[in-house]
Design a protein around this motif. Structure first.
Motif, short mmCIF file in Angstrom:
data_model
loop_
_atom_site.label_atom_id
_atom_site.label_comp_id
_atom_site.label_asym_id
_atom_site.label_seq_id
_atom_site.Cartn_x
_atom_site.Cartn_y
_atom_site.Cartn_z
N ALA A 104 0.86 -1.19 0.00
CA ALA A 104 0.00 0.00 0.00
C ALA A 104 0.90 1.24 0.00
N GLU A 105 0.42 2.31 -0.63
CA GLU A 105 1.16 3.56 -0.68
C GLU A 105 0.59 4.54 0.34
N ILE A 106 1.47 5.31 0.93
CA ILE A 106 1.06 6.50 1.68
C ILE A 106 1.51 7.65 0.81
N ARG A 107 0.54 8.43 0.33
CA ARG A 107 0.81 9.50 -0.63
C ARG A 107 0.74 10.87 0.04
N SER A 108 1.39 11.84 -0.59
CA SER A 108 1.38 13.21 -0.08
C SER A 108 -0.02 13.81 -0.23
N PRO A 109 -0.54 14.40 0.84
CA PRO A 109 -1.87 15.01 0.76
C PRO A 109 -1.86 16.40 0.10
N ALA A 110 -0.66 16.95 -0.13
CA ALA A 110 -0.58 18.30 -0.70
C ALA A 110 0.81 18.54 -1.28
N LEU A 111 0.92 19.57 -2.09
CA LEU A 111 2.21 20.03 -2.56
C LEU A 111 2.86 20.81 -1.42
N GLY A 112 4.11 20.56 -1.16
CA GLY A 112 4.81 21.28 -0.11
C GLY A 112 6.12 20.60 0.22
N THR A 113 6.75 21.05 1.28
CA THR A 113 8.00 20.47 1.74
C THR A 113 7.69 19.37 2.74
N PHE A 114 8.19 18.17 2.46
CA PHE A 114 7.94 17.01 3.31
C PHE A 114 9.05 16.88 4.34
N TYR A 115 8.65 16.68 5.59
CA TYR A 115 9.61 16.46 6.67
C TYR A 115 9.34 15.10 7.30
N ARG A 116 10.40 14.32 7.45
CA ARG A 116 10.29 12.98 8.05
C ARG A 116 10.33 13.03 9.57
N ARG A 117 10.72 14.16 10.14
CA ARG A 117 10.86 14.25 11.60
C ARG A 117 10.07 15.45 12.12
N PRO A 118 9.58 15.36 13.37
CA PRO A 118 8.78 16.45 13.92
C PRO A 118 9.58 17.73 14.16
N ALA A 119 10.87 17.61 14.38
CA ALA A 119 11.76 18.75 14.58
C ALA A 119 13.17 18.32 14.15
N PRO A 120 14.01 19.26 13.76
CA PRO A 120 15.35 18.89 13.28
C PRO A 120 16.18 18.06 14.26
#
Length: 183
Positions: A104-120
């Motif tokens: 199954a795919e998890i797809r982007s809900p919008a155009l934008g910058t994707f971050y894998r972590r909640p904070a740097p």
């Protein structure tokens, strides 16, 4: 700026205008009116726009002409635009490409910058091998300094992470592949 100078201090860059138009095009909005300093923007899918009374030639396209992508965005845009049309019928283009049958795919809900972590300074939401449940946070998308949580709509094991941290993604672009049998 002096007290008598009527020049506004707030402005918007052409890149920001282009991103606003892209977000509008990917949304369900019918019309957007925006005023920032001396810049006024009207983007509409309506057949008749109140301000000008003009009828667009091809509704429901936006009533604003988009400028070419900035050089920083140009490499990613052509690949993403052609991918959705080829995805269902396309075989893996490279030898050694992962077999995604049954995933199954998890797809982007919008155009934008994707971050894998909640904070740097924090670890990623998920890694390959992470068990996810429906509704679990797997990343965030930033659009114009607003963050949207990306959640899993399937339970299973993350088998592939398709994009790096802090990368511009398109609406509907695959972000993760999940093995539903791996839950």
């Amino acid at each position: 700026m002096s007290a008598t100078d009527p020049t506004p201090t707030t402005s918007i860059s052409p890149a920001e205008l282009q991103e606003i138009v892209r977000v509008f095009a990917d949304s369900d909005m019918r019309e957007l009116r925006l005023s920032v300093g001396a810049v006024e923007l009207l983007v509409s899918r309506n057949e008749q726009v109140e301000a000008s009374g003009a009828r667009p030639a091809a509704p429901p396209a936006p009533a604003v002409h988009q400028a070419p992508a900035p050089a920083a965005l140009a490499p990613a845009a052509p690949a993403q635009e052609s991918a959705p049309a080829q995805e269902p019928a396309a075989a893996p283009a490279q030898s050694g490409a992962p077999d995604r049958a049954g995933l199954a795919e998890i797809r982007s809900p919008a155009l934008g910058t994707f971050y894998r972590r909640p904070a740097p300074d924090q670890p990623a939401f998920v890694e390959v091998g992470t068990q996810v449940a429906v509704g679990d946070a797997v990343g965030t998308i930033e659009v114009m300094k607003m963050f949207t949580t990306v959640t899993s709509d399937v339970a299973g094991t993350v088998t592939e992470i398709c994009v790096d941290d802090a990368v511009l993604v398109e609406h509907g672009q695959p972000l993760f592949y999940v093995d539903p049998a791996g839950s």
